[in-house]
Design a protein around this motif. Structure first.
Motif, PDB file in Angstrom:
ATOM      1  N   VAL A  46     -31.105   0.905  35.507  1.00  0.00           N
ATOM      2  CA  VAL A  46     -29.992   0.869  34.567  1.00  0.00           C
ATOM      3  C   VAL A  46     -29.971   2.193  33.827  1.00  0.00           C
ATOM      4  N   ASN A  47     -28.855   2.895  33.880  1.00  0.00           N
ATOM      5  CA  ASN A  47     -28.687   4.134  33.136  1.00  0.00           C
ATOM      6  C   ASN A  47     -28.111   3.818  31.763  1.00  0.00           C
ATOM      7  N   SER A  48     -28.871   4.129  30.742  1.00  0.00           N
ATOM      8  CA  SER A  48     -28.467   3.823  29.376  1.00  0.00           C
ATOM      9  C   SER A  48     -28.207   5.133  28.643  1.00  0.00           C
ATOM     10  N   GLN A  49     -26.950   5.399  28.322  1.00  0.00           N
ATOM     11  CA  GLN A  49     -26.618   6.644  27.636  1.00  0.00           C
ATOM     12  C   GLN A  49     -26.712   6.436  26.136  1.00  0.00           C
ATOM     13  N   VAL A  50     -27.489   7.320  25.492  1.00  0.00           N
ATOM     14  CA  VAL A  50     -27.782   7.184  24.070  1.00  0.00           C
ATOM     15  C   VAL A  50     -27.035   8.226  23.239  1.00  0.00           C
ATOM     16  N   LEU A  51     -26.858   9.432  23.770  1.00  0.00           N
ATOM     17  CA  LEU A  51     -26.122  10.482  23.070  1.00  0.00           C
ATOM     18  C   LEU A  51     -24.948  10.938  23.926  1.00  0.00           C
ATOM     19  N   PHE A  52     -23.804  11.157  23.277  1.00  0.00           N
ATOM     20  CA  PHE A  52     -22.580  11.558  23.961  1.00  0.00           C
ATOM     21  C   PHE A  52     -22.032  12.841  23.342  1.00  0.00           C
ATOM     22  N   ASP A  53     -22.159  13.953  24.042  1.00  0.00           N
ATOM     23  CA  ASP A  53     -21.455  15.188  23.688  1.00  0.00           C
ATOM     24  C   ASP A  53     -21.647  15.558  22.213  1.00  0.00           C
ATOM     25  N   VAL A  54     -22.905  15.564  21.767  1.00  0.00           N
ATOM     26  CA  VAL A  54     -23.213  15.884  20.372  1.00  0.00           C
ATOM     27  C   VAL A  54     -23.280  17.398  20.198  1.00  0.00           C
ATOM     28  N   SER A  55     -22.506  17.923  19.275  1.00  0.00           N
ATOM     29  CA  SER A  55     -22.522  19.348  18.944  1.00  0.00           C
ATOM     30  C   SER A  55     -22.618  19.497  17.426  1.00  0.00           C
ATOM     31  N   LEU A  56     -23.553  20.341  16.974  1.00  0.00           N
ATOM     32  CA  LEU A  56     -23.697  20.598  15.541  1.00  0.00           C
ATOM     33  C   LEU A  56     -24.579  21.821  15.338  1.00  0.00           C
ATOM     34  N   SER A  57     -24.476  22.397  14.146  1.00  0.00           N
ATOM     35  CA  SER A  57     -25.323  23.519  13.753  1.00  0.00           C
ATOM     36  C   SER A  57     -25.904  23.231  12.382  1.00  0.00           C
ATOM     37  N   ILE A  58     -27.153  23.666  12.180  1.00  0.00           N
ATOM     38  CA  ILE A  58     -27.823  23.529  10.888  1.00  0.00           C
ATOM     39  C   ILE A  58     -28.398  24.897  10.540  1.00  0.00           C
ATOM     40  N   HIS A  59     -28.026  25.400   9.371  1.00  0.00           N
ATOM     41  CA  HIS A  59     -28.441  26.747   8.974  1.00  0.00           C
ATOM     42  C   HIS A  59     -29.722  26.702   8.140  1.00  0.00           C
ATOM     43  N   ARG A  60     -30.361  27.841   8.060  1.00  0.00           N
ATOM     44  CA  ARG A  60     -31.605  27.958   7.307  1.00  0.00           C
ATOM     45  C   ARG A  60     -31.379  27.565   5.853  1.00  0.00           C
ATOM     46  N   GLY A  61     -32.307  26.796   5.334  1.00  0.00           N
ATOM     47  CA  GLY A  61     -32.230  26.400   3.936  1.00  0.00           C
ATOM     48  C   GLY A  61     -31.403  25.163   3.676  1.00  0.00           C
ATOM     49  N   GLU A  62     -30.849  24.551   4.705  1.00  0.00           N
ATOM     50  CA  GLU A  62     -30.086  23.313   4.502  1.00  0.00           C
ATOM     51  C   GLU A  62     -31.041  22.116   4.386  1.00  0.00           C
ATOM     52  N   PHE A  63     -30.569  21.099   3.688  1.00  0.00           N
ATOM     53  CA  PHE A  63     -31.256  19.812   3.584  1.00  0.00           C
ATOM     54  C   PHE A  63     -30.267  18.774   4.094  1.00  0.00           C
ATOM     55  N   VAL A  64     -30.529  18.245   5.291  1.00  0.00           N
ATOM     56  CA  VAL A  64     -29.551  17.433   6.015  1.00  0.00           C
ATOM     57  C   VAL A  64     -30.096  16.028   6.248  1.00  0.00           C
ATOM     58  N   ALA A  65     -29.282  15.022   5.972  1.00  0.00           N
ATOM     59  CA  ALA A  65     -29.609  13.641   6.306  1.00  0.00           C
ATOM     60  C   ALA A  65     -28.829  13.220   7.546  1.00  0.00           C
ATOM     61  N   ILE A  66     -29.489  12.501   8.429  1.00  0.00           N
ATOM     62  CA  ILE A  66     -28.838  11.890   9.592  1.00  0.00           C
ATOM     63  C   ILE A  66     -28.919  10.383   9.419  1.00  0.00           C
ATOM     64  N   MET A  67     -27.763   9.725   9.452  1.00  0.00           N
ATOM     65  CA  MET A  67     -27.706   8.283   9.262  1.00  0.00           C
ATOM     66  C   MET A  67     -27.022   7.621  10.454  1.00  0.00           C
ATOM     67  N   GLY A  68     -27.247   6.317  10.576  1.00  0.00           N
ATOM     68  CA  GLY A  68     -26.612   5.534  11.632  1.00  0.00           C
ATOM     69  C   GLY A  68     -27.342   4.227  11.805  1.00  0.00           C
ATOM     70  N   HIS A  69     -26.642   3.237  12.316  1.00  0.00           N
ATOM     71  CA  HIS A  69     -27.268   1.945  12.565  1.00  0.00           C
ATOM     72  C   HIS A  69     -28.284   2.055  13.695  1.00  0.00           C
ATOM     73  N   SER A  70     -29.145   1.048  13.834  1.00  0.00           N
ATOM     74  CA  SER A  70     -30.070   1.005  14.960  1.00  0.00           C
ATOM     75  C   SER A  70     -29.293   1.107  16.260  1.00  0.00           C
ATOM     76  N   GLY A  71     -29.769   1.962  17.177  1.00  0.00           N
ATOM     77  CA  GLY A  71     -29.079   2.175  18.432  1.00  0.00           C
ATOM     78  C   GLY A  71     -28.021   3.248  18.391  1.00  0.00           C
ATOM     79  N   SER A  72     -27.880   3.911  17.225  1.00  0.00           N
ATOM     80  CA  SER A  72     -26.838   4.944  17.101  1.00  0.00           C
ATOM     81  C   SER A  72     -27.247   6.252  17.759  1.00  0.00           C
ATOM     82  N   GLY A  73     -28.540   6.436  18.047  1.00  0.00           N
ATOM     83  CA  GLY A  73     -29.007   7.654  18.700  1.00  0.00           C
ATOM     84  C   GLY A  73     -29.697   8.640  17.787  1.00  0.00           C
ATOM     85  N   LYS A  74     -29.872   8.282  16.511  1.00  0.00           N
ATOM     86  CA  LYS A  74     -30.424   9.257  15.561  1.00  0.00           C
ATOM     87  C   LYS A  74     -31.881   9.608  15.857  1.00  0.00           C
ATOM     88  N   SER A  75     -32.695   8.621  16.256  1.00  0.00           N
ATOM     89  CA  SER A  75     -34.088   8.930  16.576  1.00  0.00           C
ATOM     90  C   SER A  75     -34.197   9.758  17.856  1.00  0.00           C
TER      91      SER A  75
END
Length: 257
Positions: A46-75
């Motif tokens: 079974v092929n289980s896709q967890v992340l779909f076409d994720v694009s983002l940038s994080i610059h030096r010195g940022e403090f970023v939170a990632i949120m999402g329900h269980s199964g959202s792909g954050k881990s």
């Protein structure tokens, strides 16, 4: 290893079109993953896709939170950012270097020297003292024992645990254990800290104290921090919120002051 580049114009983290698919044995897969993206094929997997076409940038010195329900792909995303996992497709650059181009040994070096990890369960070595837990990454990096322990002791003082250096994890509270884990994450002077639910096992007051440490590290030392959390009040302590839903970025904005 191939040195990480440091051009001022580059973000510290840049990901483009990241996808992650896990192939699971159909007998073990059950009904697929939590977001319902499992697809069977003829060879019994079974092929289980967890992340779909994720694009983002994080610059030096940022403090970023990632949120999402269980199964959202954050881990899964955090594991890729931490060089603990690889994407099925897409690209990840850390400090200008294409992570896909690095060997396993080079990736291990990046994890040891450039990234500090803080986990919900602390992940301390139970038979080691707080001091030795903090010093361990330096020993793996080839620093001699005496210098490693001096650096570890200084960090324990910085996080308010100097007098607990000789204690083992089972002699410390949850908040104290997390301070040890933060000290360990800092011991190699990383440019990036990845924190996966760092307050998940802590009470409200202790969670606030841990977040104050992260804020101080970000504000006074310029350390880039990416933190996964389920808690709105924890995300509110950061500067930017990225929200995932079913493996896709659905929100990316500054946190109101």
């Amino acid at each position: 290893m191939t040195p990480l580049q440091n051009p001022a114009s580059n973000p510290l983290i840049k990901v483009e079109s990241l996808c992650k698919i896990y192939s699971l044995d159909s007998g073990a897969a059950g009904n697929g993953n939590g977001n319902g993206n499992g697809n069977g094929n003829r060879n019994g997997t079974v092929n289980s896709q967890v992340l779909f076409d994720v694009s983002l940038s994080i610059h030096r010195g940022e403090f970023v939170a990632i949120m999402g329900h269980s199964g959202s792909g954050k881990s899964t995303l955090m594991n890729i950012l931490g060089c603990l996992d690889t994407p099925t497709s897409g690209h990840y650059w850390l400090d200008g270097s294409d992570i896909a181009s690095l060997s396993d040994d080079e990736l291990a070096c990046v994890r040891n020297r450039n990234i500090g990890f803080v986990f919900q369960g602390f992940n301390l070595l139970k038979r080691m003292t707080a001091l030795d837990n903090v010093a361990t990454p330096l020993l793996y990096a080839g620093v001699n024992r005496s210098d490693s322990r001096k650096r570890a002791q200084a960090l324990l003082h910085q996080t308010g645990l100097g007098k607990f250096a000789a204690y083992q994890p089972n002699q410390l509270s949850g908040g104290q254990q997390q301070r040890v884990a933060i000290s360990r994450a800092l011991v190699n002077n990383p440019q990036l800290i990845l924190a996966d639910e760092p307050t998940g096992n802590l009470d409200t007051q202790t969670s606030r104290e841990i977040m104050e440490i992260f804020q101080q590290l970000n504000r006074e030392h310029g350390i880039t921090i990416v933190l996964v959390t389920h808690e709105d009040d924890i995300a509110a302590c950061t500067g930017r919120l990225i929200r995932l839903q079913d493996g896709r970025v659905v929100h990316d904005a500054e946190v109101p002051a």
